[in-house]
Scaffold this active site. Sequence first.
Site, PDB file in Angstrom:
ATOM      1  N   PHE A  15       0.793  -1.069   0.056  1.00 25.95           N
ATOM      2  CA  PHE A  15       0.113   0.070  -0.067  1.00 25.95           C
ATOM      3  C   PHE A  15       0.838   1.020  -0.014  1.00 25.95           C
ATOM      4  CE2 PHE A  15      -1.734  -3.675   2.543  1.00 25.95           C
ATOM      5  CZ  PHE A  15      -2.850  -3.990   1.474  1.00 25.95           C
ATOM      6  N   GLY A  41       6.627  -3.529  10.245  1.00 30.52           N
ATOM      7  CA  GLY A  41       5.592  -3.798   9.259  1.00 30.52           C
ATOM      8  C   GLY A  41       6.290  -3.842   7.570  1.00 30.52           C
ATOM      9  N   ASP A  66       8.342  -8.203  11.481  1.00 27.20           N
ATOM     10  CA  ASP A  66       6.696  -8.446  11.119  1.00 27.20           C
ATOM     11  C   ASP A  66       6.618  -9.871  11.611  1.00 27.20           C
ATOM     12  OD1 ASP A  66       4.222  -8.967   9.886  1.00 27.20           O
ATOM     13  OD2 ASP A  66       4.807  -7.258   8.320  1.00 27.20           O
ATOM     14  N   GLY A  70      -0.295 -10.568   9.489  1.00 22.57           N
ATOM     15  CA  GLY A  70      -1.286  -9.812   9.071  1.00 22.57           C
ATOM     16  C   GLY A  70      -2.082  -8.775  10.257  1.00 22.57           C
ATOM     17  N   SER A 119       6.433  -6.774  17.237  1.00 20.42           N
ATOM     18  CA  SER A 119       7.207  -5.794  17.494  1.00 20.42           C
ATOM     19  C   SER A 119       7.771  -5.662  18.937  1.00 20.42           C
ATOM     20  CB  SER A 119       6.697  -4.238  16.934  1.00 20.42           C
ATOM     21  OG  SER A 119       7.358  -3.311  17.335  1.00 20.42           O
ATOM     22  N   ASP A 136       5.217   1.079  10.001  1.00 15.62           N
ATOM     23  CA  ASP A 136       3.982   0.937   8.820  1.00 15.62           C
ATOM     24  C   ASP A 136       3.337  -0.159   9.430  1.00 15.62           C
ATOM     25  OD1 ASP A 136       2.305   1.302   7.004  1.00 15.62           O
ATOM     26  OD2 ASP A 136       3.286   0.494   5.484  1.00 15.62           O
ATOM     27  N   HIS A 139      -2.484  -0.608  12.657  1.00 10.41           N
ATOM     28  CA  HIS A 139      -2.934   0.776  12.592  1.00 10.41           C
ATOM     29  C   HIS A 139      -3.951   0.987  13.866  1.00 10.41           C
ATOM     30  CE1 HIS A 139      -0.626   1.425   9.227  1.00 10.41           C
ATOM     31  NE2 HIS A 139      -1.504   1.997   8.452  1.00 10.41           N
ATOM     32  N   HIS A 164       4.129   5.963   8.359  1.00  8.16           N
ATOM     33  CA  HIS A 164       3.340   5.825   6.903  1.00  8.16           C
ATOM     34  C   HIS A 164       1.647   5.852   7.569  1.00  8.16           C
ATOM     35  CE1 HIS A 164       1.734   3.410   3.438  1.00  8.16           C
ATOM     36  NE2 HIS A 164       2.129   4.739   2.981  1.00  8.16           N
ATOM     37  N   ASP A 165       1.006   6.410   6.616  1.00  8.13           N
ATOM     38  CA  ASP A 165      -0.585   6.573   6.478  1.00  8.13           C
ATOM     39  C   ASP A 165      -0.791   7.567   7.687  1.00  8.13           C
ATOM     40  OD1 ASP A 165      -1.105   4.632   4.645  1.00  8.13           O
ATOM     41  OD2 ASP A 165      -0.944   3.036   6.014  1.00  8.13           O
TER      42      ASP A 165
END
Length: 205
Positions: A15, A41, A66, A70, A119, A136, A139, A164-165
């Site tokens: 993404f 991530g 990571d 997911g 993490s 990343d 979220h 990010h994001d």
Amino acid sequence: MSIQLSVDIDNIKGFLAASEGEALFHLATKAAPLGACLEVGSYCGKSSVYLGSACRESDNILFAIDHHLGSEEHQPGEEYHDPDLFDNGAQLMDSFRTFRANIRAAELEEFVVPVVAPSAIAARRWNTPLGLVFIDGGHSREAALTDYRCWARHIVPGGFLAIHDIFPDPADGGQAPFEIYQLALASGQFELVEMVDTLGILRRI
């Protein structure tokens, strides 16, 4: 400035916008004299290829953190679920096989070190100074705060924190990355360098 990658980056699931990936590449190059790079991530390796390619050019290392199970939004029934990454035998999401294949195809196995763990567990005994941390991961507010608290403290002075994001307007996206971005600025330990689309780049003072 355009960059050369060893794979077609558009074929890697993820993404990250091209502008954001290129910004990460150049940032990792700047960070090389300061210490290793680390991302939280990795998913299928899109950001890892950008960062790892910069590490290859500068003879540096990227630690790619990571658990590869997911995030919340990747689970069955959720908005970003990808059935191609679902392990039917284990009944779990598993992006690690795809990640490894992409890193191998990009010829980055000597420069990208996967750490397959949550993490907080990966950070528990971490002692390596870092020139760049890219966050990343999950979220949710809890996941984002954990990533920030675990890893920002390992960035050396002059090093970089990239998040990010970041969506200042809740109508555009989730607020957890924006919250840790604000937290970093409010700490007095980081200053804003620039924003590239939804990628916030800060420098450790």
